[in-house]
Motif scaffolding. Structure first.
Motif, PDB file in Angstrom:
ATOM      1  N   ASP A 253     -19.543   4.019  -3.862  1.00  0.00           N
ATOM      2  CA  ASP A 253     -19.265   5.205  -4.683  1.00  0.00           C
ATOM      3  C   ASP A 253     -17.825   5.679  -4.526  1.00  0.00           C
ATOM      4  O   ASP A 253     -17.310   6.413  -5.376  1.00  0.00           O
ATOM      5  N   GLN A 254     -17.155   5.268  -3.421  1.00  0.00           N
ATOM      6  CA  GLN A 254     -15.770   5.671  -3.179  1.00  0.00           C
ATOM      7  C   GLN A 254     -14.770   4.569  -3.523  1.00  0.00           C
ATOM      8  O   GLN A 254     -13.554   4.773  -3.440  1.00  0.00           O
TER       9      GLN A 254
ATOM     10  N   SER B  96     -13.197  11.257   2.192  1.00  0.00           N
ATOM     11  CA  SER B  96     -14.364  11.916   1.596  1.00  0.00           C
ATOM     12  C   SER B  96     -14.583  11.507   0.145  1.00  0.00           C
ATOM     13  O   SER B  96     -15.643  11.784  -0.425  1.00  0.00           O
ATOM     14  N   GLY B  97     -13.602  10.852  -0.466  1.00  0.00           N
ATOM     15  CA  GLY B  97     -13.707  10.488  -1.871  1.00  0.00           C
ATOM     16  C   GLY B  97     -13.217  11.565  -2.820  1.00  0.00           C
ATOM     17  O   GLY B  97     -13.249  11.392  -4.040  1.00  0.00           O
ATOM     18  N   LYS B  98     -12.767  12.686  -2.271  1.00  0.00           N
ATOM     19  CA  LYS B  98     -12.318  13.793  -3.116  1.00  0.00           C
ATOM     20  C   LYS B  98     -11.110  13.416  -3.958  1.00  0.00           C
ATOM     21  O   LYS B  98     -10.934  13.884  -5.081  1.00  0.00           O
ATOM     22  N   LEU B  99     -10.258  12.544  -3.431  1.00  0.00           N
ATOM     23  CA  LEU B  99      -9.024  12.180  -4.112  1.00  0.00           C
ATOM     24  C   LEU B  99      -9.259  11.153  -5.223  1.00  0.00           C
ATOM     25  O   LEU B  99      -8.457  11.038  -6.149  1.00  0.00           O
ATOM     26  N   GLY B 100     -10.355  10.420  -5.129  1.00  0.00           N
ATOM     27  CA  GLY B 100     -10.657   9.413  -6.144  1.00  0.00           C
ATOM     28  C   GLY B 100     -11.323   8.187  -5.545  1.00  0.00           C
ATOM     29  O   GLY B 100     -11.731   8.187  -4.381  1.00  0.00           O
ATOM     30  N   ARG B 101     -11.470   7.145  -6.362  1.00  0.00           N
ATOM     31  CA  ARG B 101     -12.108   5.895  -5.945  1.00  0.00           C
ATOM     32  C   ARG B 101     -11.020   4.834  -5.763  1.00  0.00           C
ATOM     33  O   ARG B 101     -10.301   4.514  -6.711  1.00  0.00           O
ATOM     34  N   PHE B 102     -10.936   4.289  -4.547  1.00  0.00           N
ATOM     35  CA  PHE B 102      -9.863   3.345  -4.237  1.00  0.00           C
ATOM     36  C   PHE B 102     -10.394   2.114  -3.514  1.00  0.00           C
ATOM     37  O   PHE B 102     -11.290   2.220  -2.683  1.00  0.00           O
TER      38      PHE B 102
ATOM     39  N   GLU C  10     -24.683  -3.580  -3.431  1.00  0.00           N
ATOM     40  CA  GLU C  10     -23.714  -2.491  -3.499  1.00  0.00           C
ATOM     41  C   GLU C  10     -24.456  -1.178  -3.283  1.00  0.00           C
ATOM     42  O   GLU C  10     -25.419  -0.879  -4.004  1.00  0.00           O
ATOM     43  N   THR C  11     -24.002  -0.387  -2.295  1.00  0.00           N
ATOM     44  CA  THR C  11     -24.761   0.811  -1.939  1.00  0.00           C
ATOM     45  C   THR C  11     -23.866   2.008  -1.653  1.00  0.00           C
ATOM     46  O   THR C  11     -22.673   1.874  -1.406  1.00  0.00           O
TER      47      THR C  11
END
Length: 290
Positions: A61-62, A278-284, A84-85
């Motif tokens: 998810d991130q 945390s994934g707040k900035l986006g998916r990388f 994928e989880t």
């Protein structure tokens, strides 16, 4: 960059893995989908040679969606099953049991021919510290069985975890390398929190991450820190110098000022790492296959 971090319990874990392989039917390797190469302990291939393999790309998810597709295809080409989880929400974890049984189709057929249809399938779960292994196990088990914390090196002993009446997992402690001498691997592990923050200077780490994101994901930086434009990288400017200027620009927008109007770049670096993890900035995704 050389990260030395190999406590005694990791050497013990390596011996335990070798000893327990004869008791399992397959190996499940948990990876961080953002850094699939850096979160793979290369020793695992030698330790578990010959065992069917399921690779779990956790924290998908991130991660960059297209990059995750590429990595899934890469591992399937090796003959491994892939899942994928997102273990925190549980996305994708419900397919684990069926993925294991599909991986072991031939072995289950052989058991059935011998009249061993009720035989329990046992799977060893491996992963470096802080890839979400314990959270993943707790989710598929449907209860809190494995200790999970957002810091590396929590699980210290092996434990058998029943998943259903025909499937058990062997949870193992996270195991790192004796020495990480690849600069990029060390940085990627540090970016995601797989090694303790005290090992590297936070501000320097933030500079490296800023420089990478500016090159690969500039729009995420501009959106996340309300920057109309990113500073241009000067010719032959290294990552630390360029990243520091980016930290300064982002910190100024956030209002992280100290005496004399200077930007508190150390505080900005901590915020950057928190928001990245945390994934707040986006998916990388920081690595590509091949």
């Amino acid at each position: 960059m050389e990260i030395q971090w190999y406590p005694g319990h990791m050497a013990k874990t390596r011996r335990m893995i070798a000893e327990q392989l004869k008791n399992v039917d397959a190996v499940c390797e948990i990876l961080d989908a953002r850094i699939p190469r850096s979160s793979r302990n290369p020793d695992v291939d030698g330790l578990t040679a010959g065992k069917p393999r399921l690779v779990v790309l956790n924290r998908a998810d991130q991660a960059d969606r297209e990059a995750t597709k590429d990595w899934s295809a890469h591992f399937r080409e090796k003959g491994w099953a892939v899942l994928e989880t997102d273990s925190k929400s549980g996305a994708g974890t419900g397919a684990f049991s069926s993925a294991v049984r599909a991986l072991l189709t031939e072995k289950l057929r052989a058991y059935a021919e011998k009249g061993q249809t009720g035989r329990i399938i046992r799977v060893m779960v491996l992963g470096i510290p802080n890839v979400g292994k314990s959270t993943f196990i707790n989710k598929i088990a449907g209860r809190k069985t494995a200790k999970a914390e957002d810091r590396p090196g929590v699980t210290r002993t092996k434990q058998w975890v029943p998943i259903d009446k025909g499937l058990e997992l062997l949870d193992t402690p996270g195991i790192l390398w004796p020495k990480l001498d690849d600069k990029d691997v060390g940085l990627h592990l540090a970016f995601t929190g797989a090694v303790k923050d005290e090992i590297l200077d936070t501000e320097t780490l933030g500079c490296h991450l800023m420089a990478y994101l500016a090159e690969k994901y500039p729009e995420a930086l501009k959106t996340g820190y309300k920057l109309q434009a990113l500073p241009e990288r000067e010719r032959e400017e290294n990552d630390v110098s360029f990243g520091w200027r980016l930290l300064e620009a982002a910190g100024r927008r956030r209002g992280f000022l100290i005496s004399g109007g200077e930007v508190d770049t150390e505080r900005m670096a901590k915020i950057l790492l928190d928001e990245f993890r945390s994934g707040k900035l986006g998916r990388f995704t920081l690595e590509e296959p091949g």
